[in-house]
Design a protein around this motif. Structure first.
Motif, PDB file in Angstrom:
ATOM      1  N   ALA A  12     -13.981 -15.793   7.633  1.00  0.00           N
ATOM      2  CA  ALA A  12     -13.552 -14.432   7.971  1.00  0.00           C
ATOM      3  C   ALA A  12     -12.415 -14.001   7.051  1.00  0.00           C
ATOM      4  O   ALA A  12     -11.579 -14.814   6.649  1.00  0.00           O
ATOM      5  CB  ALA A  12     -13.109 -14.371   9.426  1.00  0.00           C
ATOM      6  N   GLU A  13     -12.381 -12.729   6.722  1.00  0.00           N
ATOM      7  CA  GLU A  13     -11.362 -12.183   5.824  1.00  0.00           C
ATOM      8  C   GLU A  13     -10.374 -11.344   6.625  1.00  0.00           C
ATOM      9  O   GLU A  13     -10.331 -10.121   6.520  1.00  0.00           O
ATOM     10  CB  GLU A  13     -12.035 -11.379   4.713  1.00  0.00           C
ATOM     11  N   MET A  14      -9.569 -12.033   7.437  1.00  0.00           N
ATOM     12  CA  MET A  14      -8.597 -11.361   8.308  1.00  0.00           C
ATOM     13  C   MET A  14      -7.219 -12.011   8.223  1.00  0.00           C
ATOM     14  O   MET A  14      -6.357 -11.737   9.041  1.00  0.00           O
ATOM     15  CB  MET A  14      -9.081 -11.373   9.760  1.00  0.00           C
ATOM     16  N   ASN A  15      -7.018 -12.870   7.247  1.00  0.00           N
ATOM     17  CA  ASN A  15      -5.757 -13.595   7.155  1.00  0.00           C
ATOM     18  C   ASN A  15      -4.633 -12.674   6.689  1.00  0.00           C
ATOM     19  O   ASN A  15      -4.789 -11.918   5.722  1.00  0.00           O
ATOM     20  CB  ASN A  15      -5.920 -14.773   6.200  1.00  0.00           C
ATOM     21  N   ILE A  16      -3.499 -12.750   7.362  1.00  0.00           N
ATOM     22  CA  ILE A  16      -2.375 -11.863   7.058  1.00  0.00           C
ATOM     23  C   ILE A  16      -1.884 -12.052   5.629  1.00  0.00           C
ATOM     24  O   ILE A  16      -1.593 -11.072   4.921  1.00  0.00           O
ATOM     25  CB  ILE A  16      -1.225 -12.093   8.058  1.00  0.00           C
ATOM     26  N   LEU A  17      -1.812 -13.295   5.163  1.00  0.00           N
ATOM     27  CA  LEU A  17      -1.335 -13.548   3.809  1.00  0.00           C
ATOM     28  C   LEU A  17      -2.387 -13.209   2.767  1.00  0.00           C
ATOM     29  O   LEU A  17      -2.091 -12.553   1.763  1.00  0.00           O
ATOM     30  CB  LEU A  17      -0.914 -15.015   3.669  1.00  0.00           C
ATOM     31  N   GLU A  18      -3.633 -13.627   2.998  1.00  0.00           N
ATOM     32  CA  GLU A  18      -4.661 -13.526   1.976  1.00  0.00           C
ATOM     33  C   GLU A  18      -5.407 -12.198   1.964  1.00  0.00           C
ATOM     34  O   GLU A  18      -5.883 -11.760   0.912  1.00  0.00           O
ATOM     35  CB  GLU A  18      -5.672 -14.676   2.159  1.00  0.00           C
ATOM     36  N   ASP A  19      -5.543 -11.550   3.116  1.00  0.00           N
ATOM     37  CA  ASP A  19      -6.465 -10.422   3.221  1.00  0.00           C
ATOM     38  C   ASP A  19      -5.829  -9.083   3.568  1.00  0.00           C
ATOM     39  O   ASP A  19      -6.485  -8.050   3.453  1.00  0.00           O
ATOM     40  CB  ASP A  19      -7.557 -10.744   4.253  1.00  0.00           C
ATOM     41  N   MET A  20      -4.594  -9.072   4.018  1.00  0.00           N
ATOM     42  CA  MET A  20      -3.917  -7.798   4.236  1.00  0.00           C
ATOM     43  C   MET A  20      -3.636  -7.134   2.894  1.00  0.00           C
ATOM     44  O   MET A  20      -3.369  -7.813   1.901  1.00  0.00           O
ATOM     45  CB  MET A  20      -2.592  -8.012   4.969  1.00  0.00           C
ATOM     46  N   ASN A  21      -3.682  -5.814   2.871  1.00  0.00           N
ATOM     47  CA  ASN A  21      -3.317  -5.081   1.665  1.00  0.00           C
ATOM     48  C   ASN A  21      -1.802  -5.073   1.492  1.00  0.00           C
ATOM     49  O   ASN A  21      -1.061  -4.814   2.437  1.00  0.00           O
ATOM     50  CB  ASN A  21      -3.810  -3.638   1.756  1.00  0.00           C
ATOM     51  N   TRP A  22      -1.372  -5.331   0.277  1.00  0.00           N
ATOM     52  CA  TRP A  22       0.065  -5.334   0.027  1.00  0.00           C
ATOM     53  C   TRP A  22       0.640  -3.921   0.081  1.00  0.00           C
ATOM     54  O   TRP A  22       1.729  -3.702   0.598  1.00  0.00           O
ATOM     55  CB  TRP A  22       0.345  -5.952  -1.350  1.00  0.00           C
ATOM     56  N   ALA A  23      -0.070  -2.959  -0.466  1.00  0.00           N
ATOM     57  CA  ALA A  23       0.458  -1.587  -0.503  1.00  0.00           C
ATOM     58  C   ALA A  23       0.209  -0.873   0.818  1.00  0.00           C
ATOM     59  O   ALA A  23       1.147  -0.453   1.499  1.00  0.00           O
ATOM     60  CB  ALA A  23      -0.172  -0.816  -1.660  1.00  0.00           C
ATOM     61  N   MET A  53       9.592 -17.258  -3.398  1.00  0.00           N
ATOM     62  CA  MET A  53       8.984 -17.515  -2.083  1.00  0.00           C
ATOM     63  C   MET A  53       7.724 -18.359  -2.229  1.00  0.00           C
ATOM     64  O   MET A  53       6.878 -18.092  -3.090  1.00  0.00           O
ATOM     65  CB  MET A  53       8.649 -16.195  -1.382  1.00  0.00           C
ATOM     66  N   ASN A  54       7.613 -19.399  -1.352  1.00  0.00           N
ATOM     67  CA  ASN A  54       6.379 -20.179  -1.325  1.00  0.00           C
ATOM     68  C   ASN A  54       5.388 -19.530  -0.354  1.00  0.00           C
ATOM     69  O   ASN A  54       5.693 -18.512   0.274  1.00  0.00           O
ATOM     70  CB  ASN A  54       6.657 -21.634  -0.938  1.00  0.00           C
ATOM     71  N   LYS A  55       4.200 -20.100  -0.214  1.00  0.00           N
ATOM     72  CA  LYS A  55       3.161 -19.479   0.609  1.00  0.00           C
ATOM     73  C   LYS A  55       3.575 -19.363   2.075  1.00  0.00           C
ATOM     74  O   LYS A  55       3.278 -18.359   2.728  1.00  0.00           O
ATOM     75  CB  LYS A  55       1.853 -20.273   0.501  1.00  0.00           C
ATOM     76  N   LYS A  56       4.241 -20.374   2.588  1.00  0.00           N
ATOM     77  CA  LYS A  56       4.674 -20.318   3.986  1.00  0.00           C
ATOM     78  C   LYS A  56       5.668 -19.186   4.194  1.00  0.00           C
ATOM     79  O   LYS A  56       5.583 -18.428   5.181  1.00  0.00           O
ATOM     80  CB  LYS A  56       5.302 -21.653   4.401  1.00  0.00           C
ATOM     81  N   GLU A  57       6.610 -19.056   3.275  1.00  0.00           N
ATOM     82  CA  GLU A  57       7.601 -17.986   3.384  1.00  0.00           C
ATOM     83  C   GLU A  57       6.964 -16.609   3.224  1.00  0.00           C
ATOM     84  O   GLU A  57       7.342 -15.651   3.905  1.00  0.00           O
ATOM     85  CB  GLU A  57       8.684 -18.203   2.328  1.00  0.00           C
ATOM     86  N   LEU A  58       5.980 -16.521   2.344  1.00  0.00           N
ATOM     87  CA  LEU A  58       5.274 -15.251   2.169  1.00  0.00           C
ATOM     88  C   LEU A  58       4.509 -14.862   3.428  1.00  0.00           C
ATOM     89  O   LEU A  58       4.488 -13.697   3.818  1.00  0.00           O
ATOM     90  CB  LEU A  58       4.310 -15.341   0.981  1.00  0.00           C
ATOM     91  N   MET A  59       3.878 -15.856   4.055  1.00  0.00           N
ATOM     92  CA  MET A  59       3.157 -15.583   5.299  1.00  0.00           C
ATOM     93  C   MET A  59       4.118 -15.094   6.370  1.00  0.00           C
ATOM     94  O   MET A  59       3.835 -14.119   7.091  1.00  0.00           O
ATOM     95  CB  MET A  59       2.429 -16.844   5.780  1.00  0.00           C
ATOM     96  N   GLN A  60       5.262 -15.730   6.494  1.00  0.00           N
ATOM     97  CA  GLN A  60       6.248 -15.305   7.485  1.00  0.00           C
ATOM     98  C   GLN A  60       6.754 -13.902   7.181  1.00  0.00           C
ATOM     99  O   GLN A  60       6.909 -13.081   8.087  1.00  0.00           O
ATOM    100  CB  GLN A  60       7.419 -16.306   7.520  1.00  0.00           C
ATOM    101  N   TRP A  61       6.987 -13.606   5.908  1.00  0.00           N
ATOM    102  CA  TRP A  61       7.469 -12.286   5.526  1.00  0.00           C
ATOM    103  C   TRP A  61       6.431 -11.221   5.869  1.00  0.00           C
ATOM    104  O   TRP A  61       6.760 -10.178   6.441  1.00  0.00           O
ATOM    105  CB  TRP A  61       7.783 -12.252   4.027  1.00  0.00           C
TER     106      TRP A  61
END
Length: 536
Positions: free
Chosen positions: A236-247, A306-314
């Motif tokens: 599924a493509e619903m991951n906050i880090l990988e699939d949310m739009n940045w803009a 920022m590492n991946k964990k920190e990016l996900m939290q952000w």
């Protein structure tokens, strides 16, 4: 004498389908109805259910002064089909609206039409997300499609016009205007539907600063790796880090993305950002920039380290800040409606319902959006207040679904419930939580392949267990013990200890499919034409 006796009997048989019952024949006994539906409002973000994320004092009033449902579910967790189910009281495969793409047939039977035919004045205000001209309403002011947050267009009685302001406040004001201007001697039905908190979460200006400064607790499953689940959860493509739009979603301007080397699969988010902010006037944009420029400045400084964990939290915090700020406006609107009822002596005889078109992931399993039969998207908030008949602080634990809304409101209005409606009136549960009721529900989801790539599936949920069948391009089953594993982290389907239970649940699942008339999905069958097309 025989003729005199015969006429009333004949009249009973001549009463049309959906007529008033005798006990509620007088207009003064008929309740008014305000049905409030927000878009993608997860129950986790209502303080009557969970006060860790936000306080919603006005929505909570409905629960405190009426009933809260702890096990309310949808039949298909996606926007337009859910609304079609709400209107018709029938599953998606019966009312014809199985996904967001298929057209909706407004000509079919719907509960607002039945109320309108039986003396109710009816109105629809806000988001309905069903193409075509709404039927069954004396007045409609609806958003075209998904609608816009700032300076939105509304279609008011078939005429499009742009209204200045924020969509949440505008929707509330249109609802209040109709309540004030309606015919005072008729009972009324008002469907008051907010766009918020639908993606891409643009709050009212007055809520920008308060929520951008907040930090929210992380969900226990935010960093889920989907072990113990099948293909569907992993793809599924619903991951906050990988699939949310940045803009569009996280509000990072496209030029900043380019500066930092952030790339995405599509331009959807960049286009959404430009379009959404481009609708603001200079004053609205200045207020936006005052808050969001500081966030963007801090992000530019922090991102390279920022590492991946920190990016996900952000990204989770950014998501919650905008999502919950959007809900703050919805809650204020509910308060305005409740206050109007009280000030105009309408409180006692008005049913007020608050719900959402489905549940929503607020970081559980690392996700946003809905669609799955897993609990955060299957379960939806449901609160009902009717001081005349529902006792304050009533709690309902039985499993209800959105097919039950239509028959419930018809029942309270004294209108006969048509035999082809698939839901049941919840009125007995509101009178007695121990009333006889269903002990299983049926779910379907069809919109694949499509955005978020959630596999097609259907399933059964009982008070303790959930059995799901993912089909179409895969053939996988999942079983969850909701008592021992409420977060649905371990699929038990291949555990031999559950073989007998699985056999029983499959039989019950097939009985449900037969009962509701779902013949479109073929058990254990790959769709050969589809697979051939994929291979070619």
């Amino acid at each position: 004498m025989k003729i005199i006796w015969f006429l009333p009997v004949l009249l009973i048989y001549l009463i049309p389908h959906g007529s008033f019952s005798q006990e509620n024949a007088s207009k003064e006994n008929l309740p008014n109805i305000i049905f409030i539906m927000s878009d993608d409002h997860g129950y986790q973000a209502i303080s009557a259910y969970n006060d860790e994320l936000i306080q919603t004092p006005n929505i909570d009033r409905i629960a405190d002064e009426g009933a809260i449902f702890n096990n309310s579910f949808v039949t298909n967790s996606i926007c337009a089909p859910s609304r079609a189910v709400m209107l018709t009281g029938k599953h998606s495969f019966i009312n014809g609206k199985v996904d967001n793409v298929q057209p909706f047939n407004w000509d079919q039977q719907m509960f607002p039409k039945l109320l309108q035919e039986n003396g109710y004045q009816t109105a629809l205000v806000g988001k309905i997300h069903l193409d075509g001209t709404p039927q069954g309403f004396d007045y409609s002011a609806v958003l075209p499609g998904q609608g816009r947050y700032y300076n939105p267009n509304f279609i008011i009685d078939d005429k499009k016009q742009q209204i200045h302001g924020h969509v949440t406040e505008i929707t509330t004001q249109l609802a209040l205007d109709w309540l004030k201007d309606r015919e005072q001697d008729k009972p009324f039905l008002l469907l008051y539907h907010q766009k918020a908190p639908h993606r891409e979460w643009l709050p009212m200006p007055k809520h920008f600063q308060a929520y951008s400064d907040k930090e929210f607790p992380l969900p226990e499953t935010l960093f889920d790796d989907y072990k113990g689940r099948g293909t569907a959860a992993k793809t599924a493509e619903m991951n906050i880090l990988e699939d949310m739009n940045w803009a569009g979603d996280s509000k990072i301007p496209p030029e900043v993305m380019e500066q930092l080397g952030i790339e995405e699969r599509t331009d959807w988010g960049k286009n959404a950002y430009k379009s959404n902010l481009g609708r603001m006037d200079s004053t609205q944009r200045a207020t936006w920039d005052k808050t969001y420029d500081k966030m963007i400045e801090d992000f530019i400084a922090e991102y390279p380290n920022m590492n991946k964990k920190e990016l996900m939290q952000w990204r989770y915090q950014r998501y919650m800040q905008d999502y919950l700020a959007s809900i703050a406006g919805v809650d204020e609107g509910v308060g305005d409606i409740l206050n109007f009822l009280k000030e105009n002596n309408l409180e006692e005889n008005t049913i007020v319902v608050y719900t959402s078109d489905q549940g929503f992931y607020l970081g559980e399993h690392g996700w946003f959006d809905k669609r799955f039969m897993y609990e955060p998207s299957l379960k939806t908030p449901l609160l009902i207040r009717y001081p005349k008949e529902i006792m304050p602080n009533t709690t309902v634990d039985k499993m209800v679904q959105n097919i039950d809304y239509a028959p419930t409101l018809l029942d309270y209005a004294g209108v006969d419930i048509p035999g082809d409606i698939q839901g049941k009136s919840m009125k007995p549960l509101l009178e007695n939580n121990n009333a006889e009721w269903r002990d299983e529900i049926y779910y379907t989801y069809y919109e694949y392949p499509s955005i978020h790539m959630v596999k097609r599936h259907y399933g059964i949920r009982t008070p303790r267990y959930k059995l799901i069948h993912f089909y179409y391009d895969i053939n996988e089953w999942e079983l969850y013990d909701l008592k021992e594993d409420p977060r649905e982290m371990k699929n038990l389907y291949n555990d031999p200890q559950y073989a007998d239970l699985i056999k029983e649940l499959k039989a019950r699942l097939q009985d449900l499919r037969d009962k509701y008339g779902d013949s479109k999905v073929k058990d254990e069958k790959f769709l050969e034409d589809y697979l051939e097309a994929v291979e070619n």
